[in-house]
Design a protein around this motif. Structure first.
Motif, PDB file in Angstrom:
ATOM      1  N   LEU A  79      12.430  40.101  72.654  1.00 58.78           N
ATOM      2  CA  LEU A  79      12.752  41.521  72.526  1.00 58.78           C
ATOM      3  C   LEU A  79      12.298  42.053  71.166  1.00 58.78           C
ATOM      4  O   LEU A  79      11.754  43.157  71.067  1.00 58.78           O
ATOM      5  N   VAL A  80      12.524  41.274  70.124  1.00 60.33           N
ATOM      6  CA  VAL A  80      12.072  41.659  68.784  1.00 60.33           C
ATOM      7  C   VAL A  80      10.549  41.673  68.740  1.00 60.33           C
ATOM      8  O   VAL A  80       9.935  42.603  68.203  1.00 60.33           O
ATOM      9  N   ALA A  81       9.927  40.639  69.305  1.00 57.99           N
ATOM     10  CA  ALA A  81       8.467  40.559  69.304  1.00 57.99           C
ATOM     11  C   ALA A  81       7.850  41.731  70.046  1.00 57.99           C
ATOM     12  O   ALA A  81       6.856  42.324  69.591  1.00 57.99           O
ATOM     13  N   ALA A  82       8.419  42.084  71.195  1.00 59.91           N
ATOM     14  CA  ALA A  82       7.894  43.218  71.963  1.00 59.91           C
ATOM     15  C   ALA A  82       7.958  44.498  71.141  1.00 59.91           C
ATOM     16  O   ALA A  82       7.011  45.300  71.147  1.00 59.91           O
ATOM     17  N   SER A  83       9.053  44.677  70.424  1.00 57.98           N
ATOM     18  CA  SER A  83       9.192  45.864  69.574  1.00 57.98           C
ATOM     19  C   SER A  83       8.107  45.907  68.515  1.00 57.98           C
ATOM     20  O   SER A  83       7.475  46.949  68.292  1.00 57.98           O
ATOM     21  N   ALA A  84       7.885  44.774  67.858  1.00 58.82           N
ATOM     22  CA  ALA A  84       6.877  44.715  66.802  1.00 58.82           C
ATOM     23  C   ALA A  84       5.483  44.971  67.353  1.00 58.82           C
ATOM     24  O   ALA A  84       4.690  45.736  66.782  1.00 58.82           O
ATOM     25  N   GLN A 147      10.017  41.596  59.806  1.00 56.94           N
ATOM     26  CA  GLN A 147      10.340  42.990  59.465  1.00 56.94           C
ATOM     27  C   GLN A 147      11.082  43.668  60.617  1.00 56.94           C
ATOM     28  O   GLN A 147      12.029  44.432  60.402  1.00 56.94           O
ATOM     29  N   TYR A 148      10.662  43.385  61.827  1.00 53.75           N
ATOM     30  CA  TYR A 148      11.335  43.991  62.983  1.00 53.75           C
ATOM     31  C   TYR A 148      12.664  43.300  63.292  1.00 53.75           C
ATOM     32  O   TYR A 148      13.602  43.943  63.773  1.00 53.75           O
ATOM     33  N   ALA A 149      12.752  42.017  62.996  1.00 49.86           N
ATOM     34  CA  ALA A 149      14.046  41.349  63.098  1.00 49.86           C
ATOM     35  C   ALA A 149      15.037  41.981  62.133  1.00 49.86           C
ATOM     36  O   ALA A 149      16.231  42.140  62.448  1.00 49.86           O
ATOM     37  N   GLU A 150      14.560  42.386  60.963  1.00 47.87           N
ATOM     38  CA  GLU A 150      15.410  43.086  60.009  1.00 47.87           C
ATOM     39  C   GLU A 150      15.789  44.470  60.518  1.00 47.87           C
ATOM     40  O   GLU A 150      16.907  44.951  60.279  1.00 47.87           O
ATOM     41  N   LEU A 154      19.181  41.520  62.104  1.00 50.23           N
ATOM     42  CA  LEU A 154      19.449  40.097  62.256  1.00 50.23           C
ATOM     43  C   LEU A 154      19.487  39.370  60.923  1.00 50.23           C
ATOM     44  O   LEU A 154      19.863  38.195  60.868  1.00 50.23           O
ATOM     45  N   ASN A 155      19.108  40.050  59.855  1.00 49.84           N
ATOM     46  CA  ASN A 155      19.193  39.491  58.505  1.00 49.84           C
ATOM     47  C   ASN A 155      20.493  39.864  57.812  1.00 49.84           C
ATOM     48  O   ASN A 155      20.706  39.503  56.648  1.00 49.84           O
ATOM     49  N   ARG A 156      21.366  40.573  58.501  1.00 49.56           N
ATOM     50  CA  ARG A 156      22.612  41.037  57.893  1.00 49.56           C
ATOM     51  C   ARG A 156      23.805  40.607  58.733  1.00 49.56           C
ATOM     52  O   ARG A 156      23.775  40.711  59.965  1.00 49.56           O
ATOM     53  N   MET A 187      15.835  30.529  61.836  1.00 42.32           N
ATOM     54  CA  MET A 187      16.361  31.791  62.356  1.00 42.32           C
ATOM     55  C   MET A 187      17.361  31.507  63.469  1.00 42.32           C
ATOM     56  O   MET A 187      16.993  31.137  64.580  1.00 42.32           O
ATOM     57  N   GLN A 188      18.646  31.667  63.162  1.00 41.99           N
ATOM     58  CA  GLN A 188      19.703  31.373  64.117  1.00 41.99           C
ATOM     59  C   GLN A 188      20.778  32.468  64.024  1.00 41.99           C
ATOM     60  O   GLN A 188      21.691  32.381  63.211  1.00 41.99           O
ATOM     61  N   PRO A 189      20.668  33.498  64.833  1.00 40.57           N
ATOM     62  CA  PRO A 189      21.643  34.596  64.777  1.00 40.57           C
ATOM     63  C   PRO A 189      22.979  34.203  65.399  1.00 40.57           C
ATOM     64  O   PRO A 189      23.072  33.261  66.191  1.00 40.57           O
TER      65      PRO A 189
END
Length: 298
Positions: A79-84, A147-150, A154-156, A187-189
């Motif tokens: 989903l993140v990759a598709a957005s990017a 950047q899109y994960a942020e 997902l970085n917070r 990367m483990q949310p």
């Protein structure tokens, strides 16, 4: 309910595990148990944990561990990759890539359980085609993906003290494929972060994203819930769910997730379920389905 968590820190792990299994509702875990122990204890619950949240108030209902239960997200990161890929104009919504079941890049072999054929991005999300996204990741750098994960936060943490992992600058050495497929241990949310990510998609509320990006994400999740990897969540289409599954290797077995929202016409709820032992198809989808279909939703 007994107060299992008050008093001495000398409560044995066996006693705590029994208490945890008996009290599989909302639990407040003592700080003297490590995150590794938490993950082990969660794996022993009678059924995988399920969390849900109302889009109106944002409160998370379910086991307290939503803020501490974290792990490899697997295909949820598509989903993140598709957005990017869409926002950066690297792939158009209607561009077709072909899945023949196996694809090799630089000696690394990527597999799907079946050859999906020619797919658009929304279709690839629906069937969670790893070959589609492994190919697409060739034009997406790790830096851009993160950047899109942020953008999805997902970085917070969702609150102070949350357990999760997010790559540092040194993680940019990882191939974008591992990040895109949710297989990078850097990367483990947490479940709470994934609920928040799903909320963003349901509400279309990340500033600057184009309508076509949201359309592809939502269409892909709807396809997953109706005839893709999550089709057994709600076979009779009672709740009008949109969903995404994620499964990743874990030792000699698998760990898995499912996230989603409903109803698609006017989203009111988001949900997340996690299985530390088993695939999405075999474990987490049946668990989430039982919970979703046994409750009354206003």
């Amino acid at each position: 309910m007994h107060d299992y968590f008050s008093g001495s820190n000398h409560l044995s792990r066996r006693e705590f595990l029994k208490a945890l299994a008996a009290a599989s509702g909302a639990l407040l875990l003592p700080s003297f148990f490590s995150n590794d122990w938490l993950q082990t204890a969660l794996a022993q619950l009678p059924t995988p944990p399920f969390w849900w949240s109302s889009l109106r108030d944002g409160h998370i209902y379910g086991p307290e561990q939503a803020h501490a239960c974290f792990g490899l997200p697997g295909s949820l990161m598509k989903l993140v990759a598709a957005s990017a890929l869409l926002e950066e104009g690297l792939i158009s919504p209607h561009q077709v890539l072909e899945c023949r079941g196996t694809w090799v890049l630089k000696g690394k072999r990527y597999h799907c359980q079946q050859a999906h054929g020619k797919l658009t991005m929304a279709q690839a999300l629906g069937v969670s085609c790893s070959i589609y996204f492994a190919q697409a990741a060739e034009v997406l750098s790790s830096h851009r993906f993160l950047q899109y994960a942020e953008a999805f936060q997902l970085n917070r943490p969702t609150r102070s003290g949350d357990g999760y992992l997010f790559p540092t600058q040194s993680a940019f050495r990882y191939s974008s494929q591992r990040l895109v497929l949710g297989l990078s241990t850097a990367m483990q949310p947490s479940a709470a972060q994934l609920l928040r990510m799903t909320r963003h998609i349901a509400k279309r509320d990340i500033a600057g994203f184009r309508p076509q990006t949201w359309q592809v994400l939502q269409t892909g999740m709807r396809l997953a819930a109706t005839r893709g990897t999550a089709h057994n969540l709600d076979p009779a289409n009672r709740l009008h769910i949109a969903a995404k599954t994620g499964t990743a290797p874990s030792g000699g077995t698998y760990q898995s997730w499912v996230v989603g929202y409903f109803p698609v016409e006017n989203p009111k709820y988001v949900f997340c379920a996690r299985a530390l032992n088993g695939t999405a198809k075999d474990v987490v989808i049946p668990t989430a389905s039982r919970y979703l279909l046994s409750h009354s939703w206003a």
